[in-house]
Design an enzyme around this catalytic site. Structure first.
Site, PDB file in Angstrom:
ATOM      1  N   TYR A  56       0.856  -1.174   0.000  1.00  0.00           N
ATOM      2  CA  TYR A  56       0.000   0.000   0.000  1.00  0.00           C
ATOM      3  C   TYR A  56       0.901   1.235   0.000  1.00  0.00           C
ATOM      4  O   TYR A  56       1.579   1.525   0.994  1.00  0.00           O
ATOM      5  CB  TYR A  56      -0.897   0.045   1.238  1.00  0.00           C
ATOM      6  CG  TYR A  56      -1.928  -1.052   1.347  1.00  0.00           C
ATOM      7  CD1 TYR A  56      -2.254  -1.864   0.257  1.00  0.00           C
ATOM      8  CD2 TYR A  56      -2.602  -1.276   2.535  1.00  0.00           C
ATOM      9  CE1 TYR A  56      -3.219  -2.859   0.373  1.00  0.00           C
ATOM     10  CE2 TYR A  56      -3.572  -2.263   2.650  1.00  0.00           C
ATOM     11  CZ  TYR A  56      -3.866  -3.061   1.570  1.00  0.00           C
ATOM     12  OH  TYR A  56      -4.813  -4.045   1.693  1.00  0.00           O
ATOM     13  N   LEU A 206     -18.629  -2.031   2.353  1.00  0.00           N
ATOM     14  CA  LEU A 206     -19.428  -0.964   1.743  1.00  0.00           C
ATOM     15  C   LEU A 206     -19.234  -0.926   0.233  1.00  0.00           C
ATOM     16  O   LEU A 206     -19.543   0.075  -0.419  1.00  0.00           O
ATOM     17  CB  LEU A 206     -19.058   0.395   2.352  1.00  0.00           C
ATOM     18  CG  LEU A 206     -19.292   0.539   3.860  1.00  0.00           C
ATOM     19  CD1 LEU A 206     -18.884   1.925   4.323  1.00  0.00           C
ATOM     20  CD2 LEU A 206     -20.743   0.263   4.220  1.00  0.00           C
ATOM     21  N   ARG A 208     -16.524  -0.684  -1.403  1.00  0.00           N
ATOM     22  CA  ARG A 208     -15.591   0.414  -1.658  1.00  0.00           C
ATOM     23  C   ARG A 208     -16.296   1.769  -1.691  1.00  0.00           C
ATOM     24  O   ARG A 208     -15.928   2.661  -2.452  1.00  0.00           O
ATOM     25  CB  ARG A 208     -14.815   0.177  -2.956  1.00  0.00           C
ATOM     26  CG  ARG A 208     -13.958  -1.092  -2.917  1.00  0.00           C
ATOM     27  CD  ARG A 208     -13.264  -1.355  -4.252  1.00  0.00           C
ATOM     28  NE  ARG A 208     -12.383  -2.502  -4.151  1.00  0.00           N
ATOM     29  CZ  ARG A 208     -12.789  -3.768  -4.262  1.00  0.00           C
ATOM     30  NH1 ARG A 208     -14.073  -4.016  -4.494  1.00  0.00           N
ATOM     31  NH2 ARG A 208     -11.947  -4.761  -4.152  1.00  0.00           N
ATOM     32  N   GLY A 209     -17.307   1.895  -0.879  1.00  0.00           N
ATOM     33  CA  GLY A 209     -18.042   3.151  -0.770  1.00  0.00           C
ATOM     34  C   GLY A 209     -19.276   3.225  -1.635  1.00  0.00           C
ATOM     35  O   GLY A 209     -20.098   4.134  -1.487  1.00  0.00           O
ATOM     36  N   PRO A 231     -15.087  -2.044 -12.920  1.00  0.00           N
ATOM     37  CA  PRO A 231     -16.358  -2.118 -13.648  1.00  0.00           C
ATOM     38  C   PRO A 231     -17.579  -1.617 -12.886  1.00  0.00           C
ATOM     39  O   PRO A 231     -18.477  -1.020 -13.492  1.00  0.00           O
ATOM     40  CB  PRO A 231     -16.477  -3.614 -13.973  1.00  0.00           C
ATOM     41  CG  PRO A 231     -15.057  -4.084 -14.077  1.00  0.00           C
ATOM     42  CD  PRO A 231     -14.335  -3.327 -13.007  1.00  0.00           C
TER      43      PRO A 231
END
Length: 335
Positions: A56, A206, A208-209, A231
C-alpha cells in the site's frame, strides 16, 4: 466493544477492524494527519484489529500506521499485514512472490516500517501461481516457530487452496470481499472456512463506498481514485449499482440507521466468526461506522435485505477482467 475470535486458532479481536489501505492515496488524495487521528480514534473506541499491506503506497501505509500507533501499547493492538505483491517504480503491479526466502525479506521490511518485532497475522495478498501454497505456508510456519508471526492468514483464495494450506499449518482467518452486493463467498468458501474453524475478515463491506450512501455519479472525478477503473463504478454499471444504494437508503431509513451502518451490520450478522473491516479515512466516517455496532437487525430486517440484495445483484465484476482472472477465490471448489 464486542470481541470475536478469528477461527479456532486465531486471536480474539474487536468485532470491527480498521482497514488502512485508503489512507494512502489509493482512493484519491488523503489527509495524512486526519488518517493518523482516525487510527488513534479507532483504538480509543475499542478497535484492536488494524489491517495494512506492505505494498500500500509502497510501504508508506505501514509507516503511517506506525506513527499512529506509537503511543499505543503493542499488546493492545493486533496488526494484520498482507505481503507478496510486486510493484514497479510507476506504481504498477508486477505479479506475486511468496517463496519462503521472499516472504522472510518482505517480513523484515514490514517489521522495520511498523516498528515492531512481530506481526499478529501475516498473509500472502493473493495466491502466487508459481509457488505451491504448501511451500508458502511452510515458510510462514517457520516464521511462526521463530516468533516473528503469531498467526497465518490467507487472502482471496478458494476452497481447494484453503484446504491445502490448512493441512500444512492452522489458518487463523481468510480475508475476502463480502458485502450486501458481493456474496460470492457464500457459494462454498464460507462453508469451507466454517468446517475448518477459520475466521473471516471481510473487506469491501461498503463495496468500496458504492453502497455507503455517500457515493454519487460524480464522486472521485478529478483525482486518482482507483475505484473509477473498476467495472462497478463505470457507465451503466454505476447507474444500476447506485439504484441499489438508493434501495438500501430506503431500508436504512425504516431501520433508523444510515446505509453504511446497515451494510456493516448485515455483514457482522452473517456469523460470529466474521469481522468486518471498515475503511474509514476520517474520524467522521469512523464515527458513522462505529454506529453499526448498535444496529440490531431483526429477522424481518434481514428478510427485507435478502429480497432487495440477492446473490449476484451487482452490475459488473468487482475487479477488472485481468485481475478477476487471477483471483483464486473465483474458482469453484473441486468437491
Amino acid at each position: 466493544m464486542e470481541q470475536r475470535k478469528l477461527g479456532s486458532t486465531g486471536p480474539t479481536v474487536s468485532a470491527l477492524g480498521l482497514g488502512c489501505m485508503g489512507m494512502s492515496d489509493v482512493y484519491g488524495s488523503a489527509d495524512r494527519g486526519e488518517a493518523i487521528a482516525t487510527v488513534q480514534a479507532a483504538i480509543d473506541a475499542g478497535i484492536t484489529l488494524v489491517d495494512t499491506g506492505d505494498f500500500y503506497a509502497m510501504g508508506d501505509n505501514e509507516m503511517l500506521v506506525r506513527e499512529a500507533l506509537r503511543v499505543v501499547p503493542r499488546d493492545k493492538v493486533q496488526l494484520s499485514v498482507k505481503y507478496g505483491a510486486l510493484r514497479g517504480p510507476a506504481g504498477e503491479f508486477a505479479g506475486m512472490d511468496t517463496r519462503p526466502a521472499a516472504t522472510r525479506n518482505f517480513l523484515a521490511y514490514s517489521l522495520q516500517r511498523l516498528g515492531t518485532d512481530y506481526l499478529d497475522i501475516y498473509r500472502p495478498a493473493r495466491l502466487d501461481p508459481n509457488v505451491p501454497i504448501e511451500e508458502t505456508i511452510g515458510g510462514l510456519a517457520d516464521l511462526v516457530k521463530a516468533g516473528y508471526v503469531r498467526h497465518i492468514g490467507l487472502s482471496e483464495v478458494g476452497s481447494d487452496t484453503i484446504r491445502r494450506a490448512h493441512a500444512v499449518h492452522p489458518i487463523a482467518d481468510l480475508q475476502i470481499e463480502y458485502s450486501l452486493i458481493e456474496r460470492s463467498i457464500e457459494r462454498d468458501i464460507l462453508n469451507t472456512c466454517r468446517e475448518l474453524g477459520i475466521g473471516i475478515t471481510a473487506y469491501g463491506v461498503l463495496a468500496r463506498g458504492l453502497i455507503s450512501g455517500h457515493w454519487t455519479k460524480d464522486s472521485g472525478k478529478g483525482g486518482k481514485d482507483y475505484r473509477l477503473m473498476t467495472p462497478r463504478f463505470q457507465g451503466a454499471n454505476l447507474e444500476a449499482n447506485l439504484a441499489l444504494a438508493d434501495s438500501l437508503r430506503a431500508i436504512a431509513t425504516e431501520i433508523g440507521a444510515t446505509p453504511a451502518q446497515v451494510a456493516i451490520a448485515w455483514v457482522a450478522a452473517q456469523g460470529k466468526e466474521i469481522v468486518p473491516l471498515v475503511g474509514a479515512r476520517t474520524r467522521n466516517r469512523l464515527t458513522e461506522a462505529l454506529g453499526a455496532t448498535s444496529v440490531m437487525l431483526t429477522p424481518a430486517h434481514l428478510a427485507t435485505l435478502a429480497e432487495a440484495f440477492p446473490p449476484n445483484v451487482a452490475a459488473g465484476t468487482r475487479y477488472a477482467a485481468e485481475q478477476m482472472a487471477h483471483l483464486d477465490s473465483e474458482k469453484p471448489a473441486s468437491k
